[in-house]
Design a protein around this motif. Structure first.
Motif, PDB file in Angstrom:
ATOM      1  N   GLU A 119       0.826  -1.202   0.000  1.00 16.57           N
ATOM      2  CA  GLU A 119       0.000   0.000   0.000  1.00 16.57           C
ATOM      3  C   GLU A 119       0.865   1.259   0.000  1.00 16.57           C
ATOM      4  N   GLU A 120       1.908   1.275   0.844  1.00 16.77           N
ATOM      5  CA  GLU A 120       2.838   2.408   0.871  1.00 16.77           C
ATOM      6  C   GLU A 120       3.546   2.560  -0.478  1.00 16.77           C
ATOM      7  N   THR A 121       3.880   1.452  -1.083  1.00 18.87           N
ATOM      8  CA  THR A 121       4.619   1.464  -2.351  1.00 18.87           C
ATOM      9  C   THR A 121       3.776   2.044  -3.482  1.00 18.87           C
ATOM     10  N   LYS A 122       2.463   1.948  -3.390  1.00 20.15           N
ATOM     11  CA  LYS A 122       1.594   2.498  -4.436  1.00 20.15           C
ATOM     12  C   LYS A 122       1.819   3.992  -4.624  1.00 20.15           C
ATOM     13  N   GLU A 123       2.110   4.694  -3.542  1.00 20.32           N
ATOM     14  CA  GLU A 123       2.388   6.132  -3.639  1.00 20.32           C
ATOM     15  C   GLU A 123       3.638   6.382  -4.488  1.00 20.32           C
ATOM     16  N   GLN A 124       4.667   5.545  -4.290  1.00 27.68           N
ATOM     17  CA  GLN A 124       5.884   5.667  -5.098  1.00 27.68           C
ATOM     18  C   GLN A 124       5.583   5.371  -6.563  1.00 27.68           C
ATOM     19  N   MET A 125       4.756   4.374  -6.803  1.00 28.36           N
ATOM     20  CA  MET A 125       4.386   4.030  -8.180  1.00 28.36           C
ATOM     21  C   MET A 125       3.662   5.197  -8.852  1.00 28.36           C
ATOM     22  N   THR A 126       2.806   5.869  -8.096  1.00 25.38           N
ATOM     23  CA  THR A 126       2.117   7.040  -8.640  1.00 25.38           C
ATOM     24  C   THR A 126       3.134   8.114  -8.989  1.00 25.38           C
ATOM     25  N   TRP A 127       4.105   8.315  -8.116  1.00 22.11           N
ATOM     26  CA  TRP A 127       5.141   9.313  -8.369  1.00 22.11           C
ATOM     27  C   TRP A 127       5.965   8.930  -9.604  1.00 22.11           C
ATOM     28  N   PHE A 128       6.332   7.646  -9.704  1.00 21.54           N
ATOM     29  CA  PHE A 128       7.100   7.183 -10.857  1.00 21.54           C
ATOM     30  C   PHE A 128       6.357   7.418 -12.162  1.00 21.54           C
ATOM     31  N   SER A 129       5.058   7.185 -12.158  1.00 21.04           N
ATOM     32  CA  SER A 129       4.335   7.158 -13.429  1.00 21.04           C
ATOM     33  C   SER A 129       3.539   8.413 -13.754  1.00 21.04           C
ATOM     34  N   ASN A 130       3.391   9.339 -12.816  1.00 17.41           N
ATOM     35  CA  ASN A 130       2.579  10.522 -13.071  1.00 17.41           C
ATOM     36  C   ASN A 130       3.459  11.740 -13.279  1.00 17.41           C
TER      37      ASN A 130
END
Length: 183
Positions: free
Chosen positions: A52-63
């Protein structure tokens, strides 16, 4: 080049053994595996305890619309397409023509020369596509492996900052490296 425009036309970079591509949702588990692994995060500024915490990083990576001051790629094997790690540019300043480089690999891929193969792709992109003049690397003084890689890539050690940040409730030292566009 406007970093916002890259969202629809994300640059794919390739070396002999790797392909650097945009992050996708299916990379979540691999990013979590890397950014929760004790050896990967030992000297890295970001870590996660859950998917769940990692999803925020994924959003940052891809947005890139939200993250217009940086760009990161998923690093994958060119032949098997396996996820190896991540690499990118942070704090891109077109005004000052500089950015900070960052990278990490899953431990099973350490020592195979992947970083020295992919970082020149980032140089090329930063210098020739974005128009930067300087790439910086801030490395914990104790991170000898990273410092060896930067030296192989002809980064210059510019300075050491003593007791300049707190990590895990301890003061740490940082070494500042740079690579200039000398083409």
């Amino acid at each position: 080049m406007n970093l916002k425009k890259m969202k629809t036309n994300f640059p794919i970079l390739e070396s002999e053994r790797t392909i650097l591509r945009q992050f996708v949702a299916s990379d979540l588990q691999n990013v979590f595996q890397g950014l929760s692994h004790p050896e990967v995060i030992k000297y890295y500024g970001v870590s996660f305890k859950s998917l769940e915490e990692t999803k925020e990083q994924m959003t940052w990576f891809s947005n890139l619309e939200k993250n217009e001051n940086g760009i990161w790629w998923a690093v994958c094997s060119k032949t098997s397409r396996k996820f190896l790690g991540a690499a990118g540019l942070n704090d891109v300043s077109k005004e000052d023509k500089k950015a900070e480089i960052g990278f990490w690999l899953l431990p099973e891929y350490w020592g195979n020369g992947f970083i020295t193969e992919i970082v020149p792709l980032l140089f090329n992109y930063a210098f020739n596509c974005i128009g930067l003049n300087r790439i910086e690397a801030f490395v914990e003084t104790e991170n000898t492996n990273c410092k060896k890689v930067l030296e192989k890539l002809n980064f210059n050690l510019e300075s050491s900052l003593k007791d300049c940040e707190i990590k895990n409730d301890k003061l740490i030292n940082l070494d500042i490296y740079s690579k200039l566009n000398t083409q």
